[in-house]
Design a protein around this motif. Sequence first.
Motif, short mmCIF file in Angstrom:
data_model
loop_
_atom_site.label_atom_id
_atom_site.label_comp_id
_atom_site.label_asym_id
_atom_site.label_seq_id
_atom_site.Cartn_x
_atom_site.Cartn_y
_atom_site.Cartn_z
N GLU A 100 51.36 53.45 68.14
CA GLU A 100 52.38 53.18 67.49
C GLU A 100 52.97 54.51 66.64
OE1 GLU A 100 55.08 52.06 68.26
OE2 GLU A 100 55.23 49.80 67.74
N LYS A 127 53.68 56.21 71.28
CA LYS A 127 54.43 55.45 71.86
C LYS A 127 54.07 55.27 73.44
CE LYS A 127 57.12 54.71 68.14
NZ LYS A 127 57.07 53.52 67.23
N GLU A 131 55.55 49.99 75.78
CA GLU A 131 54.66 49.23 75.26
C GLU A 131 54.71 47.86 76.26
OE1 GLU A 131 57.39 47.91 71.91
OE2 GLU A 131 58.68 46.89 73.24
#
Length: 345
Positions: free
Chosen positions: A225, A236, A263
Motif C-alpha cells: 500500500e 500498489k 488490489e
Amino acid sequence: MKAVKLTTLYLTIVLVSIFNSLSAQQPNPPGQVENSEDAINQAYLFAHMTHEDYGKLYYSVSLDGLHWYALNDRKRVFDEYHGHPDICKGHDGRYYIAGNRGDNSPDINFWVSDDLVTWEKYSTYTPDLKSTPDYSYALQRIGAPKVYFDQGLKQYIVTWHTPHMEGTKEDAERYWASQRTLYVLSNDLKIFSEYPTRLFDWDMGTIDVFIRKIGENYYAVLKDETYPTLYWTTGKTIRIAKAPSILGPYSEPGPSISPNFREAPMLIPSPDNTVWYLYYEQYPGISYGLSIADNMNGPWYQASGYTFHRTWDKYGLPSSVRHGCMMTISKEEYNTLVDHFGIVK
C-alpha cells in the motif's frame, strides 16, 4: 496466361497465410482439462460486490476458473450482508463469511451457511485496537476483514487492516501508507484471542491480506500500500510473503505479481490442480487481471484479458464486478447454486 494463374495462386496463398495469422488461436492458460470429469477442482464460486452496489453480496460461478457467469440475474444473493466478501469452510464443515458494516464500524460480523444459498448470523467480534502491542496509536478502522481456517491447526485466523494516521488535504495518501495488518485467532469464531496482534514485523503499508497454507509453507498474499515512485516501484501492486508457520515470521514480500494500482487479490487452483490463478482488480472497478504460475514462488506471468478480442482474451468476468473472494466448490454445489439462483450467460 500461365503467369496470371501463378500470380493468382501466389496471392491466394498470401491471403490465406495472412488470414490464418490474424485468426490463429494463441495458447490457452495451463491447468485446464480436456474432459470436465477429469478435473480435480470441478467448479468455482466468486463471491463479490459490484461497482453500483458496493459492499453487498453477489455470486458468479465458473467451471474452468477462467470464464465466469453471474447468478441471480445479477441481483444480491443475501441482503443482510455487508463487507468485502471472504468465505472459508470451517471447523464443522459449514461455510463462514466475514464482513463489516463499514471501515469505521467497531465490529467484525460472521454469518454461516450449510449450502452457500442460505446464510444466518453466527457471531460478532469487536476488537480492542488500543490493546494491540506496540500499536496502541492505531485508529479505530477495520478494513476488509478476512477469515481462513487452517485444517491442520484446527484454528481460524481473522485478518484486517488498520491505519494509524489520518489523511490530510495536503497528503491524503499517508492514511493508506499507514495501514498495518492485524490478526486474531479463534477455534470457533465465537471466542477470540485476548487482543489483536500485528502480523508482519516489517514496516510497510499492507491491505487486503489473506493467508493460505500450501505444502509445508504459509503464504500471505497482500497489496503493497505504498504509493509507487521511482524509488518504490512495487507500490500498489500484489506481492507474496512466505513463512514456515501461520504467524510467521514472514519473509519480505517478493516482487510485484501485478502492475501498479491493483488490489483485492484472489487465489484459486486450476482444474487439474497443477497451476495457480491469481486474480486482482484494477481499481476502481475498471477491470481484472490474471497472473499464472505453477508454484507460489513464481515466476508469474499475466494472461491476456479485457482486450475485447475473442481470440486474445483468455478469461472473462461479468461486467461491473468488484472485489471479493474466489474458492473451489464441488460440481454438486455448483449445480445447487445454479438451480436455485439461475445463471446469466
